[in-house]
Scaffold this motif. Sequence first.
Motif, PDB file in Angstrom:
ATOM      1  N   GLU A  54       0.816  -1.208   0.000  1.00 37.39           N
ATOM      2  CA  GLU A  54       0.000   0.000   0.000  1.00 37.39           C
ATOM      3  C   GLU A  54       0.847   1.254   0.000  1.00 37.39           C
ATOM      4  N   ARG A  55       2.084   1.129   0.456  1.00 33.02           N
ATOM      5  CA  ARG A  55       3.009   2.260   0.371  1.00 33.02           C
ATOM      6  C   ARG A  55       4.336   1.755  -0.156  1.00 33.02           C
ATOM      7  N   SER A  56       4.829   2.369  -1.225  1.00 34.36           N
ATOM      8  CA  SER A  56       6.088   1.960  -1.824  1.00 34.36           C
ATOM      9  C   SER A  56       7.244   2.308  -0.897  1.00 34.36           C
ATOM     10  N   PRO A  57       8.413   1.664  -1.087  1.00 33.35           N
ATOM     11  CA  PRO A  57       9.593   2.071  -0.334  1.00 33.35           C
ATOM     12  C   PRO A  57       9.841   3.567  -0.499  1.00 33.35           C
ATOM     13  N   LEU A  58      10.367   4.220   0.577  1.00 33.84           N
ATOM     14  CA  LEU A  58      10.565   5.670   0.532  1.00 33.84           C
ATOM     15  C   LEU A  58      11.436   6.090  -0.640  1.00 33.84           C
ATOM     16  N   HIS A  59      12.493   5.302  -0.887  1.00 35.25           N
ATOM     17  CA  HIS A  59      13.406   5.636  -1.983  1.00 35.25           C
ATOM     18  C   HIS A  59      13.359   4.496  -2.996  1.00 35.25           C
ATOM     19  N   ARG A  60      12.422   4.627  -3.953  1.00 34.20           N
ATOM     20  CA  ARG A  60      12.289   3.581  -4.957  1.00 34.20           C
ATOM     21  C   ARG A  60      13.453   3.655  -5.927  1.00 34.20           C
ATOM     22  N   ARG A  61      14.150   2.555  -6.063  1.00 31.48           N
ATOM     23  CA  ARG A  61      15.306   2.491  -6.957  1.00 31.48           C
ATOM     24  C   ARG A  61      15.024   1.500  -8.078  1.00 31.48           C
TER      25      ARG A  61
ATOM     26  N   ILE B  35       9.908  -3.201   2.970  1.00 28.89           N
ATOM     27  CA  ILE B  35       8.548  -2.658   2.976  1.00 28.89           C
ATOM     28  C   ILE B  35       7.916  -2.887   4.340  1.00 28.89           C
ATOM     29  N   ALA B  36       7.435  -1.815   4.946  1.00 30.14           N
ATOM     30  CA  ALA B  36       6.670  -1.901   6.187  1.00 30.14           C
ATOM     31  C   ALA B  36       5.263  -1.394   5.902  1.00 30.14           C
ATOM     32  N   GLY B  37       4.283  -2.107   6.371  1.00 30.19           N
ATOM     33  CA  GLY B  37       2.912  -1.685   6.125  1.00 30.19           C
ATOM     34  C   GLY B  37       2.112  -2.769   5.439  1.00 30.19           C
ATOM     35  N   ASP B  38       0.861  -2.478   5.198  1.00 29.25           N
ATOM     36  CA  ASP B  38      -0.062  -3.469   4.644  1.00 29.25           C
ATOM     37  C   ASP B  38       0.086  -3.590   3.131  1.00 29.25           C
ATOM     38  N   TYR B  39      -0.549  -4.636   2.601  1.00 30.16           N
ATOM     39  CA  TYR B  39      -0.567  -4.901   1.166  1.00 30.16           C
ATOM     40  C   TYR B  39      -2.015  -4.933   0.683  1.00 30.16           C
ATOM     41  N   THR B  40      -2.180  -4.755  -0.611  1.00 30.01           N
ATOM     42  CA  THR B  40      -3.464  -4.991  -1.270  1.00 30.01           C
ATOM     43  C   THR B  40      -3.318  -6.233  -2.140  1.00 30.01           C
ATOM     44  N   LEU B  41      -4.256  -7.158  -2.002  1.00 32.20           N
ATOM     45  CA  LEU B  41      -4.230  -8.394  -2.788  1.00 32.20           C
ATOM     46  C   LEU B  41      -5.472  -8.448  -3.668  1.00 32.20           C
TER      47      LEU B  41
ATOM     48  N   VAL C 161     -21.190 -20.991 -12.615  1.00 32.94           N
ATOM     49  CA  VAL C 161     -21.110 -19.806 -11.746  1.00 32.94           C
ATOM     50  C   VAL C 161     -21.318 -18.573 -12.621  1.00 32.94           C
ATOM     51  N   PRO C 162     -22.518 -17.982 -12.624  1.00 33.33           N
ATOM     52  CA  PRO C 162     -22.812 -16.897 -13.570  1.00 33.33           C
ATOM     53  C   PRO C 162     -22.207 -15.550 -13.199  1.00 33.33           C
ATOM     54  N   ASN C 163     -21.907 -15.331 -11.927  1.00 29.12           N
ATOM     55  CA  ASN C 163     -21.478 -13.984 -11.521  1.00 29.12           C
ATOM     56  C   ASN C 163     -20.158 -14.017 -10.746  1.00 29.12           C
ATOM     57  N   PHE C 164     -19.200 -14.764 -11.242  1.00 27.39           N
ATOM     58  CA  PHE C 164     -17.903 -14.821 -10.575  1.00 27.39           C
ATOM     59  C   PHE C 164     -17.188 -13.476 -10.713  1.00 27.39           C
ATOM     60  N   ARG C 165     -16.661 -12.974  -9.607  1.00 29.14           N
ATOM     61  CA  ARG C 165     -16.035 -11.648  -9.610  1.00 29.14           C
ATOM     62  C   ARG C 165     -14.616 -11.707  -9.055  1.00 29.14           C
ATOM     63  N   THR C 166     -13.819 -10.755  -9.501  1.00 31.54           N
ATOM     64  CA  THR C 166     -12.488 -10.556  -8.923  1.00 31.54           C
ATOM     65  C   THR C 166     -12.640 -10.030  -7.499  1.00 31.54           C
ATOM     66  N   VAL C 167     -11.771 -10.492  -6.588  1.00 34.06           N
ATOM     67  CA  VAL C 167     -11.857 -10.109  -5.179  1.00 34.06           C
ATOM     68  C   VAL C 167     -10.588  -9.344  -4.798  1.00 34.06           C
ATOM     69  N   THR C 168     -10.788  -8.227  -4.101  1.00 34.74           N
ATOM     70  CA  THR C 168      -9.672  -7.390  -3.639  1.00 34.74           C
ATOM     71  C   THR C 168      -9.807  -7.162  -2.139  1.00 34.74           C
ATOM     72  N   GLY C 169      -8.684  -7.197  -1.438  1.00 31.32           N
ATOM     73  CA  GLY C 169      -8.716  -6.975   0.005  1.00 31.32           C
ATOM     74  C   GLY C 169      -7.374  -6.524   0.531  1.00 31.32           C
ATOM     75  N   THR C 170      -7.372  -6.114   1.801  1.00 35.58           N
ATOM     76  CA  THR C 170      -6.159  -5.647   2.473  1.00 35.58           C
ATOM     77  C   THR C 170      -5.527  -6.791   3.252  1.00 35.58           C
ATOM     78  N   ILE C 171      -4.213  -6.911   3.134  1.00 34.87           N
ATOM     79  CA  ILE C 171      -3.449  -7.926   3.865  1.00 34.87           C
ATOM     80  C   ILE C 171      -2.640  -7.222   4.942  1.00 34.87           C
ATOM     81  N   GLY C 172      -3.032  -7.404   6.192  1.00 38.21           N
ATOM     82  CA  GLY C 172      -2.284  -6.817   7.297  1.00 38.21           C
ATOM     83  C   GLY C 172      -0.985  -7.563   7.533  1.00 38.21           C
TER      84      GLY C 172
END
Length: 476
Positions: A255-262, A379-385, A416-427
Amino acid sequence: MSDQRSNRSFSAIAWTRFLLLLARAWVRRHIVRAWCGLRCTWHSASDDRLTIDLVQQACAEHIPESASLDWKRDWPLTGAMTEQKQAKQQEFAKDIAAMANTGGGPIVYGVDETRVDDRSVAERIVSVGEVTETQMRELYQAANNLIYPAVAGLKMVLVSDPGSAQSVLAAVVPDSASRPHLIHPKGRPDWFMAPWRNGPDTMFMSERQLADEYRQRDRGRDQRDQEMEAIWSSAMKACGAVRDKQWIIGVLQPERSPLHRRPIQRSQARTVLDWCDRNQVGLSELGGDSPVSAIYVNQHRELHRGLRMFYRATPANSNVCGRVEVHADGTIVMAVHRSEGGFRERMVSLDGDVAICDIEQLGLDLAVALSATRAVFGIAGDYTLRVGVEPGTQIFRRSEQMLKGGFMPWDEADRVPNFRTVTGTIGTDTPTMAAADILELIRDVVHQTGQDLSFSTATALPRLAESPEVTSAAND
């Protein structure tokens, strides 16, 4: 003649003094950069850069407090549950929130201070003594319960020297994507305020500052959403996800990139993928199904360079295909596809069918990769999956329990007529939390097919929380 000797002697003394001053300035700069490095690249409590020697050097050089470094003499929480201890809990939460609201950094307890040139500088270690698990738990509880929202990725690290019985506690606060973080000020439980560090001093944000922080938070989230969409779209194109060729895709994005992206180094990507190769867990190894693993099918394959990333991929005409990408910001992409030849020949393969066990295996693979990317990229902090099937399908194949690697015959009632992509936060506060969050998201994906997670997956993911630490040899 004597005047010339005197002049040469004076020049030699002056030159020697200059070199000594230069050397001391270099040492001091090195120590300061080492402390700043904890803010920029801290990733785990086992990081050996924070040592008693580094603290002693900071005291010897009188390193001053700053917006990203705070010295504290006493243990933050002492005494019974009294008004005094509650006040200390609020003070502790204020210090953590202020550091998180100002870009992050270490708060070091057990270091006495003195004034030099009207600045507060480190003077000597006074030691916090032995620290119990209960005391550590109290610190985390105070931070989680008294800061709104809680600071993801906060680490409490006890650094000790058995030889001298000296010990300090470092609360390593990450740069937070969720700022501003609010607290209740002393004596005003009905108020919220946002502390921040103005150099070494702690102040409270004005209304305008708060408004700016909230706008910045929203812009940051919008930017990450756009980056996720771009990575997802790029992965679809790279995989060749077209009609009747369905790929299961998972994107794990910090959810937050490294401070100094190289620019990403080949050694960094190789460290992540080699660690995944060594620690990958397959459902078949646990007595379960025989799924396609993006990690397994790409073992020992050549590492290719892409746009701000490296990747491994199987040949496009394989019966089982897989792709793994390691991006410069620490994002991981994994994708798998099972062609008609990837299903048992005696079972009828349908256009666009997807094996449910492959979805579960993708979750295991992503959980393995999470630990490696956090260590290597700092990386410190949460992720989005995000996990889904591209292009979409309505046909999901269940495993045949009596036939290893086989699948149940297709029944139109299973569509399965309404299969959807799922997004969530990974602590990521703890490995157990990360494994539990990944498990829940994969369960949500699988539940759409009318099935539940297999016993093998439900038991394997929590075990991955006990994986060994990654050696970050690629932090170059």
